[in-house]
Each structure stands twice: as C-alpha cells, then as structure tokens.
Design a protein around this motif. Structure first.
Motif, mmCIF file in Angstrom:
data_model
loop_
_atom_site.group_PDB
_atom_site.id
_atom_site.type_symbol
_atom_site.label_atom_id
_atom_site.label_comp_id
_atom_site.label_asym_id
_atom_site.label_seq_id
_atom_site.Cartn_x
_atom_site.Cartn_y
_atom_site.Cartn_z
ATOM 1 N N UNK A 107 26.238 129.258 -13.203
ATOM 2 C CA UNK A 107 27.614 128.894 -12.901
ATOM 3 C C UNK A 107 28.061 129.822 -11.781
ATOM 4 N N UNK A 108 28.760 129.268 -10.817
ATOM 5 C CA UNK A 108 29.253 130.033 -9.677
ATOM 6 C C UNK A 108 30.746 130.267 -9.853
ATOM 7 N N UNK A 109 31.136 131.537 -9.781
ATOM 8 C CA UNK A 109 32.539 131.918 -9.908
ATOM 9 C C UNK A 109 32.974 132.583 -8.600
ATOM 10 N N UNK A 110 33.665 131.854 -7.726
ATOM 11 C CA UNK A 110 34.125 132.475 -6.478
ATOM 12 C C UNK A 110 35.210 133.515 -6.749
ATOM 13 N N UNK A 111 35.350 134.435 -5.821
ATOM 14 C CA UNK A 111 36.410 135.434 -5.931
ATOM 15 C C UNK A 111 37.751 134.724 -6.038
ATOM 16 N N UNK A 112 38.638 135.296 -6.839
ATOM 17 C CA UNK A 112 39.961 134.704 -6.984
ATOM 18 C C UNK A 112 40.497 134.871 -8.384
ATOM 19 N N UNK A 113 41.628 134.225 -8.671
ATOM 20 C CA UNK A 113 42.278 134.378 -9.977
ATOM 21 C C UNK A 113 41.639 133.483 -11.041
ATOM 22 N N UNK A 114 41.608 134.000 -12.259
ATOM 23 C CA UNK A 114 41.090 133.261 -13.420
ATOM 24 C C UNK A 114 42.006 133.511 -14.605
ATOM 25 N N UNK A 115 42.242 132.469 -15.398
ATOM 26 C CA UNK A 115 43.006 132.602 -16.633
ATOM 27 C C UNK A 115 42.023 132.959 -17.739
ATOM 28 N N UNK A 116 42.309 134.055 -18.423
ATOM 29 C CA UNK A 116 41.442 134.499 -19.501
ATOM 30 C C UNK A 116 42.300 135.167 -20.570
ATOM 31 N N UNK A 117 42.234 134.630 -21.782
ATOM 32 C CA UNK A 117 42.986 135.207 -22.886
ATOM 33 C C UNK A 117 44.485 135.222 -22.658
ATOM 34 N N UNK A 118 44.998 134.188 -22.019
ATOM 35 C CA UNK A 118 46.435 134.092 -21.806
ATOM 36 C C UNK A 118 46.961 134.907 -20.640
ATOM 37 N N UNK A 119 46.079 135.542 -19.895
ATOM 38 C CA UNK A 119 46.528 136.306 -18.733
ATOM 39 C C UNK A 119 45.737 135.874 -17.500
ATOM 40 N N UNK A 120 46.312 136.129 -16.339
ATOM 41 C CA UNK A 120 45.651 135.836 -15.072
ATOM 42 C C UNK A 120 44.993 137.127 -14.588
ATOM 43 N N UNK A 121 43.692 137.029 -14.332
ATOM 44 C CA UNK A 121 42.931 138.183 -13.828
ATOM 45 C C UNK A 121 42.270 137.807 -12.519
ATOM 46 N N UNK A 122 42.069 138.791 -11.676
ATOM 47 C CA UNK A 122 41.527 138.578 -10.340
ATOM 48 C C UNK A 122 40.099 139.099 -10.256
ATOM 49 N N UNK A 123 39.205 138.274 -9.732
ATOM 50 C CA UNK A 123 37.844 138.706 -9.423
ATOM 51 C C UNK A 123 37.777 138.967 -7.925
#
Length: 137
Positions: free
Chosen positions: A99-115
């Motif tokens: 799976x490819x995850x580009x840099x950027x924001x992701x929703x995880x556990x009810x919060x937005x996190x940045x890669x």
C-alpha cells in the motif's frame, strides 16, 4: 520494464534482479510488520546497489572497465543509475505488494495526523503510514 537512453545488453536481467529484490523486501516487511520510508534508506536504490553484488555485476557488464577496474564512461553509468533509482521506486509502488501512503494528512483514531514522507507498507497491513495504524488481524 525501465526506460533509459543508455544502451544495455541485459535489460531483462537487471529488471528481474530488481523485481526479486522488491519481492524479498515485501517478504521481510510483511514478516516484521514494517513501514518503509520512500525518502529514507528503506527504499533506496543506491543502498540496494551497494549491498547486492549480483545487481552490481549485471549493471557493470554494460560498461567498459579500464585496467584499474574503473568504469570508463562514468557519465553514462551515472545516468543509468539515476534512471534505475526512479524505476526502483516505481516498481515498489506498482508491484501490488504494497500500500502506498503519500505524504500528507491522515485521519487516525479520531484525529488528523501528518505524514512528512511517502511510505509503503505490505498490502492490507496498515490503515495509515504510522506505527500505531497497524490493523488487527
């Protein structure tokens, strides 16, 4: 198959070696449940090249070597290495093993996190590019 302006005698051999390396990387990442950083050393063609004698030999057999064992057309060699660097990233992303995850924001556990970097993970193992996004099995 990769694209390069450099005339090669063994394109298929180089391609097969690279795809085998990607397969082994996938097996290791799956076994260890690893995320792979595409902008770090995890998916780096130059590191792979320096640690794989079979790959070195396959690439270098396309170039004349001088009496000191040095490649004579170093500019062509470097151009090929740059082309292979790009291709190595592409075959990881397009292999359907990751799976490819580009840099950027992701929703995880009810919060937005940045890669900050592009990441890969064995297909279906992670829901986002963070260690705590490992899916339960």
């Amino acid at each position: 198959m990769f694209q390069t302006k450099i005339k090669l005698n063994n394109t298929g051999k180089i391609d097969a070696i690279l795809k085998e390396i990607v397969l082994k990387t996938h097996e290791e990442a799956l076994e260890e449940k690893l995320l792979l950083c595409m902008e770090c050393g995890d998916v780096d063609f130059y590191i792979t090249y320096s640690n794989n004698e079979e790959l070195q030999d396959a690439i270098n057999e396309n170039f004349e070597i001088d009496e000191c064992g040095e490649i004579m057309k170093i500019d062509e060699h470097q151009e090929l290495m740059d082309d292979l660097f790009d291709y190595f990233l592409i075959i990881h992303k397009e292999s359907e093993l990751f799976d490819y995850f580009p840099a950027g924001p992701y929703a995880l556990g009810g919060e937005i996190r940045e890669s900050d970097t592009d990441m890969l993970a064995p297909k279906g193992l992670y829901s986002a590019p963070f260690e705590d996004a490992l899916k339960e099995w």
